[in-house]
Design an enzyme around this catalytic site. Structure first.
Site, short mmCIF file in Angstrom:
data_model
loop_
_atom_site.label_atom_id
_atom_site.label_comp_id
_atom_site.label_asym_id
_atom_site.label_seq_id
_atom_site.Cartn_x
_atom_site.Cartn_y
_atom_site.Cartn_z
N CYS A 128 0.82 -1.23 0.00
CA CYS A 128 0.00 0.00 0.00
C CYS A 128 0.84 1.27 0.00
CB CYS A 128 -0.94 0.01 1.19
SG CYS A 128 -1.97 -1.44 1.30
N HIS A 268 -3.64 7.03 3.22
CA HIS A 268 -4.00 5.72 2.67
C HIS A 268 -5.39 5.35 3.16
CE1 HIS A 268 -3.93 1.70 1.34
NE2 HIS A 268 -3.74 1.16 2.52
N ASN A 298 -10.03 -0.49 0.47
CA ASN A 298 -8.57 -0.36 0.38
C ASN A 298 -8.10 -0.88 -0.97
OD1 ASN A 298 -5.80 -0.62 0.63
ND2 ASN A 298 -5.85 -1.59 2.64
C1 COA Z 1 -9.84 -5.79 10.30
C2 COA Z 1 -10.42 -4.79 11.27
C3 COA Z 1 -11.46 -3.96 10.57
C4 COA Z 1 -11.09 -5.54 12.42
O1 COA Z 1 -11.59 -4.61 13.34
P1 COA Z 1 -11.33 -4.85 14.89
O2 COA Z 1 -12.04 -3.79 15.61
O3 COA Z 1 -9.85 -4.95 15.08
O4 COA Z 1 -12.07 -6.21 15.10
P2 COA Z 1 -11.51 -7.50 15.84
O5 COA Z 1 -10.32 -8.02 15.14
O6 COA Z 1 -11.42 -7.15 17.28
O7 COA Z 1 -12.69 -8.48 15.64
C5 COA Z 1 -13.83 -8.36 16.40
C6 COA Z 1 -14.77 -9.48 16.04
O8 COA Z 1 -15.37 -9.23 14.78
C7 COA Z 1 -15.29 -10.38 13.98
N1 COA Z 1 -15.23 -10.02 12.58
C8 COA Z 1 -14.13 -9.88 11.81
N2 COA Z 1 -14.50 -9.53 10.57
C9 COA Z 1 -15.85 -9.46 10.57
C10 COA Z 1 -16.79 -9.16 9.60
N3 COA Z 1 -16.44 -8.84 8.34
N4 COA Z 1 -18.09 -9.15 9.94
C11 COA Z 1 -18.47 -9.46 11.19
N5 COA Z 1 -17.62 -9.77 12.16
C12 COA Z 1 -16.30 -9.77 11.86
C13 COA Z 1 -14.06 -11.09 14.45
O9 COA Z 1 -14.14 -12.46 14.11
C14 COA Z 1 -14.11 -10.85 15.93
O10 COA Z 1 -14.98 -11.79 16.50
P3 COA Z 1 -14.62 -12.54 17.87
O11 COA Z 1 -14.46 -11.42 18.88
O12 COA Z 1 -15.79 -13.40 18.08
O13 COA Z 1 -13.35 -13.25 17.58
C15 COA Z 1 -9.32 -3.88 11.84
O14 COA Z 1 -8.50 -4.60 12.72
C16 COA Z 1 -8.48 -3.25 10.77
O15 COA Z 1 -8.94 -2.45 10.00
N6 COA Z 1 -7.16 -3.55 10.76
C17 COA Z 1 -6.26 -2.97 9.83
C18 COA Z 1 -6.53 -3.53 8.48
C19 COA Z 1 -5.79 -2.80 7.41
O16 COA Z 1 -5.92 -1.62 7.31
N7 COA Z 1 -5.04 -3.52 6.61
C20 COA Z 1 -4.37 -3.01 5.50
C21 COA Z 1 -3.23 -2.18 5.92
S1 COA Z 1 -2.51 -1.50 4.51
#
Ligand code: COA
Length: 341
Positions: A128, A268, A298
């Protein structure tokens, strides 16, 4: 040239040319995949996706539309804005993690598609962060008078490496491309500075396990779904906020600029919560931050290039304004650039 800020490139009486973005363009595929469509594919909801990421829909390219096709379309638009013909282009750089093929470089395919016969061409892989890495590399050739016209493209068909059964990742990504023409423009500072960083210790936070020399394609690797990207969401999130803030602050420090002097921050577009946290820590107002991820998700290397093109088209950036680009990606990699538009 005015001296309302410090140009770090001018240290030591440096005599090189400055480098401006003289044309910008972007392209996204027509097909929209909305959160409601994803609800039918994995156990998720529009409400979860919007509150956790800010994304409402993303674009998905057609089966026969490849990264190079999207890259060429964005390139044509940037060339038109700059008033540049294909024969003027000296170098084509394509930043991507989804090349048409492992080799040859997608940049070579793009070179052929746009007819830039004189140009050298290579791909750049900084996930990215690729577009800022590309700007900085392209700028070196302009500054040193090696080339006059460099085409930098960020283009991705992330839908081709997305695991559509994995709700943790499939809601986040989309396809698209953005391109910039770099040239010397008289009486303009252009790209003032670009910060680039990397941390290979954290390479396993976001990666695609198979398809390279470490794990070539086998029946087993395909069955184990190893040809799709994998991500540790929470850790990636924390690192993104931290790295984007420190890169942006370093860029501002180098130019002796306060955030209030920046007309538009183009971060980004990965997650609305990351963007808000970065904006808050930098002391930027919501009006300074440019956000379009609700429409595209993204798009990795294409992300800030598409956002920059849309910010310019929307009149958010005028000639002479200072803009701050800030990125983060797999690698880990990160970067920030300050540009006098
Ligand atoms: C991926 C992301 C959105 C998850 O959000 P979060 O607040 O960290 O959520 P968590 O990882 O705590 O997950 C919470 C719960 O939601 C669930 N969950 C994950 N994706 C889900 C979805 N699409 N729909 C519903 N539930 C979902 C998880 O399984 C977890 O459940 P559990 O508590 O029973 O295990 C976030 O971590 C994120 O944006 N990370 C960076 C990603 C990124 O930018 N990547 C590219 C970088 S260039």
């Amino acid at each position: 040239m005015s001296s309302k800020f410090k140009n770090p490139r001018a240290r030591f009486n440096f005599q090189g040319r400055t480098c401006s973005i003289t044309g910008i363009g972007s392209y996204v595929p027509a097909k929209i995949l909305a959160n409601a469509d994803l609800e039918k594919m994995v156990d998720t909801s529009d409400e979860w996706i919007v509150t956790r990421t800010g994304i409402k829909e993303r674009r998905i390219s057609a089966k026969d539309e490849f990264t190079s096709d999207m890259a060429a379309k964005a390139a044509h638009r940037a060339m038109k804005m700059a008033g540049v013909t294909a024969s003027q282009i000296d170098l084509v750089i394509v930043a991507t993690i989804t090349p048409d093929m492992p080799f040859p470089a997608t940049a070579c395919v793009v070179q052929q598609k746009i007819g830039a016969k004189r140009a050298a061409a290579f791909d750049l892989e900084a996930a990215c962060s690729g577009f800022i890495y590309g700007l900085e590399i392209g700028q070196q050739f302009i500054m040193s008078r090696t080339y006059d016209t460099v085409l930098v493209i960020g283009a991705e068909k992330l839908s081709s490496i997305t695991d559509w059964q994995d709700r943790n990742t499939c809601v986040l990504f989309g396809d698209g491309s953005g391109a910039a023409i770099l040239q010397n423009r008289e009486n303009s500072h252009g790209l003032l500075t670009a910060v680039m960083g990397a941390d290979g210790d954290k390479a396993d936070l976001l990666f695609m396990p198979a398809g390279g020399s470490r794990c070539p394609a086998t029946r087993e690797s395909v069955d184990a779904r190893l040809h799709f990207l994998r991500m540790s969401g929470k850790e990636t999130f924390k690192n993104a906020v931290q790295a984007m803030c420190s890169a942006a602050q370093e860029a501002l420090r180098r130019c002796e600029l306060d955030i209030t002097r920046i007309k538009c921050v183009i971060p980004h577009q990965a997650n609305r919560r990351i963007i808000d946290a970065v904006g808050e820590r930098l002391g930027a107002t919501p009006e300074q931050m440019f956000v379009n991820l609700e429409k595209y998700g993204n798009t990795s290397a294409a992300s800030v290039a598409i956002a920059l093109d849309e910010a310019v088209a929307a009149g958010r950036i005028q000639r002479g304004d200072l803009i701050l680009l800030v990125v983060f990606g797999a690698g880990l990699t990160w970067g920030a650039a300050i540009i006098e538009w």
